[in-house]
Motif scaffolding. Structure first.
Motif, PDB file in Angstrom:
ATOM      1  N   HIS A  25      -0.922  12.520   2.458  1.00 34.06           N
ATOM      2  CA  HIS A  25      -0.427  13.853   2.815  1.00 34.06           C
ATOM      3  C   HIS A  25      -0.174  14.734   1.605  1.00 34.06           C
ATOM      4  O   HIS A  25       0.043  15.930   1.746  1.00 34.06           O
ATOM      5  N   HIS A  26      -0.191  14.152   0.427  1.00 34.54           N
ATOM      6  CA  HIS A  26       0.042  14.926  -0.799  1.00 34.54           C
ATOM      7  C   HIS A  26      -1.295  15.437  -1.322  1.00 34.54           C
ATOM      8  O   HIS A  26      -2.148  14.659  -1.711  1.00 34.54           O
ATOM      9  N   LYS A  27      -1.462  16.734  -1.331  1.00 37.24           N
ATOM     10  CA  LYS A  27      -2.726  17.337  -1.784  1.00 37.24           C
ATOM     11  C   LYS A  27      -2.646  17.844  -3.221  1.00 37.24           C
ATOM     12  O   LYS A  27      -3.660  18.144  -3.823  1.00 37.24           O
ATOM     13  N   ASP A  28      -1.441  17.952  -3.771  1.00 39.20           N
ATOM     14  CA  ASP A  28      -1.283  18.581  -5.077  1.00 39.20           C
ATOM     15  C   ASP A  28      -0.825  17.627  -6.177  1.00 39.20           C
ATOM     16  O   ASP A  28      -0.366  18.062  -7.223  1.00 39.20           O
ATOM     17  N   LEU A  29      -0.971  16.330  -5.964  1.00 40.58           N
ATOM     18  CA  LEU A  29      -0.537  15.374  -6.985  1.00 40.58           C
ATOM     19  C   LEU A  29      -1.554  15.288  -8.112  1.00 40.58           C
ATOM     20  O   LEU A  29      -2.751  15.415  -7.901  1.00 40.58           O
TER      21      LEU A  29
ATOM     22  N   PRO B 288      -9.343   6.077  -2.041  1.00 46.72           N
ATOM     23  CA  PRO B 288      -9.249   7.268  -1.197  1.00 46.72           C
ATOM     24  C   PRO B 288      -8.925   7.022   0.280  1.00 46.72           C
ATOM     25  O   PRO B 288      -8.704   7.976   1.012  1.00 46.72           O
ATOM     26  N   SER B 289      -8.894   5.758   0.738  1.00 44.63           N
ATOM     27  CA  SER B 289      -8.627   5.530   2.167  1.00 44.63           C
ATOM     28  C   SER B 289      -7.831   4.246   2.392  1.00 44.63           C
ATOM     29  O   SER B 289      -7.867   3.322   1.575  1.00 44.63           O
ATOM     30  N   LEU B 290      -7.142   4.215   3.525  1.00 46.44           N
ATOM     31  CA  LEU B 290      -6.364   3.022   3.883  1.00 46.44           C
ATOM     32  C   LEU B 290      -7.273   1.825   4.128  1.00 46.44           C
ATOM     33  O   LEU B 290      -6.926   0.689   3.791  1.00 46.44           O
ATOM     34  N   LEU B 291      -8.441   2.055   4.716  1.00 44.21           N
ATOM     35  CA  LEU B 291      -9.379   0.960   4.966  1.00 44.21           C
ATOM     36  C   LEU B 291      -9.818   0.316   3.652  1.00 44.21           C
ATOM     37  O   LEU B 291      -9.871  -0.909   3.538  1.00 44.21           O
TER      38      LEU B 291
ATOM     39  N   ILE C 265       0.876  -1.171   0.000  1.00 48.42           N
ATOM     40  CA  ILE C 265       0.000   0.000   0.000  1.00 48.42           C
ATOM     41  C   ILE C 265       0.913   1.221   0.000  1.00 48.42           C
ATOM     42  O   ILE C 265       1.750   1.369   0.890  1.00 48.42           O
ATOM     43  N   ILE C 266       0.757   2.078  -0.992  1.00 48.84           N
ATOM     44  CA  ILE C 266       1.505   3.330  -1.070  1.00 48.84           C
ATOM     45  C   ILE C 266       0.599   4.430  -0.516  1.00 48.84           C
ATOM     46  O   ILE C 266      -0.430   4.753  -1.109  1.00 48.84           O
ATOM     47  N   ASP C 267       0.958   4.990   0.634  1.00 47.42           N
ATOM     48  CA  ASP C 267       0.149   5.999   1.304  1.00 47.42           C
ATOM     49  C   ASP C 267       0.594   7.398   0.870  1.00 47.42           C
ATOM     50  O   ASP C 267       1.646   7.881   1.279  1.00 47.42           O
TER      51      ASP C 267
ATOM     52  N   ILE D 127      -4.726   7.831  -2.149  1.00 46.92           N
ATOM     53  CA  ILE D 127      -4.645   9.284  -2.279  1.00 46.92           C
ATOM     54  C   ILE D 127      -6.070   9.827  -2.234  1.00 46.92           C
ATOM     55  O   ILE D 127      -6.964   9.276  -2.874  1.00 46.92           O
ATOM     56  N   SER D 128      -6.277  10.865  -1.435  1.00 47.24           N
ATOM     57  CA  SER D 128      -7.651  11.314  -1.200  1.00 47.24           C
ATOM     58  C   SER D 128      -8.192  12.260  -2.260  1.00 47.24           C
ATOM     59  O   SER D 128      -9.366  12.218  -2.580  1.00 47.24           O
ATOM     60  N   GLU D 129      -7.369  13.114  -2.810  1.00 47.34           N
ATOM     61  CA  GLU D 129      -7.876  14.124  -3.749  1.00 47.34           C
ATOM     62  C   GLU D 129      -7.337  13.865  -5.145  1.00 47.34           C
ATOM     63  O   GLU D 129      -6.234  14.271  -5.481  1.00 47.34           O
ATOM     64  N   LEU D 130      -8.147  13.160  -5.956  1.00 50.69           N
ATOM     65  CA  LEU D 130      -7.718  12.809  -7.306  1.00 50.69           C
ATOM     66  C   LEU D 130      -8.940  12.474  -8.144  1.00 50.69           C
ATOM     67  O   LEU D 130      -9.955  12.013  -7.615  1.00 50.69           O
ATOM     68  N   ASP D 131      -8.857  12.683  -9.446  1.00 45.88           N
ATOM     69  CA  ASP D 131      -9.918  12.280 -10.358  1.00 45.88           C
ATOM     70  C   ASP D 131      -9.707  10.790 -10.662  1.00 45.88           C
ATOM     71  O   ASP D 131      -8.911  10.425 -11.517  1.00 45.88           O
TER      72      ASP D 131
END
Length: 110
Positions: free
Chosen positions: A44-48, A90-93, A39-41, A74-78
Protein backbone atom coordinates in the motif's frame (compact mmCIF):
# COMPACT_ATOMS: atom_id res chain seq x y z
CA UNK A 1 -1.04 -3.42 11.69
CA UNK A 2 -2.58 -6.68 10.55
CA UNK A 3 -0.89 -10.00 11.29
CA UNK A 4 -1.84 -13.18 9.40
CA UNK A 5 -0.31 -16.55 10.18
CA UNK A 6 -0.28 -19.42 7.70
CA UNK A 7 1.66 -22.40 8.94
CA UNK A 8 5.20 -21.30 9.81
CA UNK A 9 4.92 -17.91 8.06
CA UNK A 10 3.58 -14.61 9.39
CA UNK A 11 2.54 -11.79 7.07
CA UNK A 12 2.61 -8.34 8.69
CA UNK A 13 0.68 -5.66 6.85
CA UNK A 14 0.57 -1.93 7.55
CA UNK A 15 -3.07 -0.87 7.80
CA UNK A 16 -2.57 2.73 8.89
CA UNK A 17 -0.32 4.03 6.12
CA UNK A 18 2.25 5.49 8.53
CA UNK A 19 5.54 3.80 7.66
CA UNK A 20 7.52 5.12 10.63
CA UNK A 21 5.04 3.92 13.24
CA UNK A 22 4.67 0.59 11.41
CA UNK A 23 8.44 0.06 11.51
CA UNK A 24 8.48 0.87 15.23
CA UNK A 25 5.59 -1.54 15.95
CA UNK A 26 7.26 -4.37 14.03
CA UNK A 27 10.55 -3.72 15.82
CA UNK A 28 8.95 -3.59 19.29
CA UNK A 29 6.83 -6.70 18.71
CA UNK A 30 9.60 -8.67 16.99
CA UNK A 31 9.93 -11.16 19.86
CA UNK A 32 6.39 -12.45 19.13
CA UNK A 33 7.30 -13.15 15.47
CA UNK A 34 10.89 -14.37 15.80
CA UNK A 35 10.11 -18.10 15.58
CA UNK A 36 8.35 -17.75 12.19
CA UNK A 37 9.25 -16.73 8.66
CA UNK A 38 8.21 -13.10 8.18
CA UNK A 39 6.72 -11.31 5.19
CA UNK A 40 6.50 -7.53 5.54
CA UNK A 41 3.68 -6.34 3.25
CA UNK A 42 4.31 -2.76 2.10
CA UNK A 43 2.19 -2.95 -1.06
CA UNK A 44 0.00 0.00 0.00
CA UNK A 45 3.01 2.30 0.25
CA UNK A 46 3.65 3.94 -3.12
CA UNK A 47 6.16 6.59 -2.02
CA UNK A 48 8.80 4.58 -0.15
CA UNK A 49 12.44 4.88 -1.10
CA UNK A 50 15.26 2.37 -0.93
CA UNK A 51 16.50 4.22 2.18
CA UNK A 52 13.13 3.60 3.87
CA UNK A 53 13.31 -0.11 3.07
CA UNK A 54 16.91 -0.25 4.38
CA UNK A 55 15.54 0.57 7.84
CA UNK A 56 14.46 -3.09 8.03
CA UNK A 57 18.07 -4.25 7.60
CA UNK A 58 18.85 -4.81 11.32
CA UNK A 59 15.70 -6.93 11.76
CA UNK A 60 16.43 -8.86 8.59
CA UNK A 61 20.00 -9.66 9.68
CA UNK A 62 18.84 -10.77 13.12
CA UNK A 63 16.08 -12.93 11.67
CA UNK A 64 18.31 -14.60 9.08
CA UNK A 65 20.87 -15.43 11.80
CA UNK A 66 18.08 -17.42 13.45
CA UNK A 67 17.71 -19.38 10.18
CA UNK A 68 14.33 -17.87 9.27
CA UNK A 69 13.20 -16.00 6.15
CA UNK A 70 12.56 -12.24 6.21
CA UNK A 71 11.00 -10.88 3.02
CA UNK A 72 9.74 -7.40 2.20
CA UNK A 73 7.01 -7.02 -0.43
CA UNK A 74 6.81 -3.67 -2.19
CA UNK A 75 5.65 -3.12 -5.75
CA UNK A 76 7.25 0.17 -6.78
CA UNK A 77 10.97 0.22 -6.03
CA UNK A 78 14.34 0.10 -7.77
CA UNK A 79 15.22 -3.47 -6.79
CA UNK A 80 18.79 -3.11 -8.09
CA UNK A 81 19.48 -0.43 -5.47
CA UNK A 82 18.42 -2.65 -2.55
CA UNK A 83 21.32 -4.18 -0.55
CA UNK A 84 21.91 -7.90 -1.09
CA UNK A 85 21.28 -8.59 2.59
CA UNK A 86 17.60 -7.64 2.14
CA UNK A 87 15.15 -9.79 0.22
CA UNK A 88 12.66 -7.52 -1.53
CA UNK A 89 10.07 -8.77 -4.03
CA UNK A 90 7.10 -7.22 -5.89
CA UNK A 91 4.36 -9.70 -4.88
CA UNK A 92 3.14 -11.83 -1.99
CA UNK A 93 3.20 -14.94 -4.19
CA UNK A 94 6.87 -14.38 -4.93
CA UNK A 95 7.56 -13.93 -1.21
CA UNK A 96 5.88 -17.24 -0.44
CA UNK A 97 7.84 -18.97 -3.21
CA UNK A 98 11.15 -17.65 -1.83
CA UNK A 99 10.25 -18.84 1.66
CA UNK A 100 9.52 -22.32 0.30
CA UNK A 101 12.88 -22.38 -1.53
CA UNK A 102 14.76 -21.15 1.55
CA UNK A 103 13.02 -23.78 3.71
CA UNK A 104 14.15 -26.50 1.30
CA UNK A 105 17.70 -25.12 1.35
CA UNK A 106 17.73 -25.13 5.15
CA UNK A 107 16.38 -28.69 5.24
CA UNK A 108 19.19 -29.74 2.92
CA UNK A 109 21.77 -28.01 5.10
CA UNK A 110 22.75 -25.11 2.84
Amino acid sequence: MKVDQKGHTITIKDTQGDFTSFLMKVTHQYKTFEKHNIIIDLLHHKDLTVDDVKLFLPLSKQHKKAKKSFIIVISELDYNAVPDKLTVVPSLLEAQDIIEMEEIERDLGF
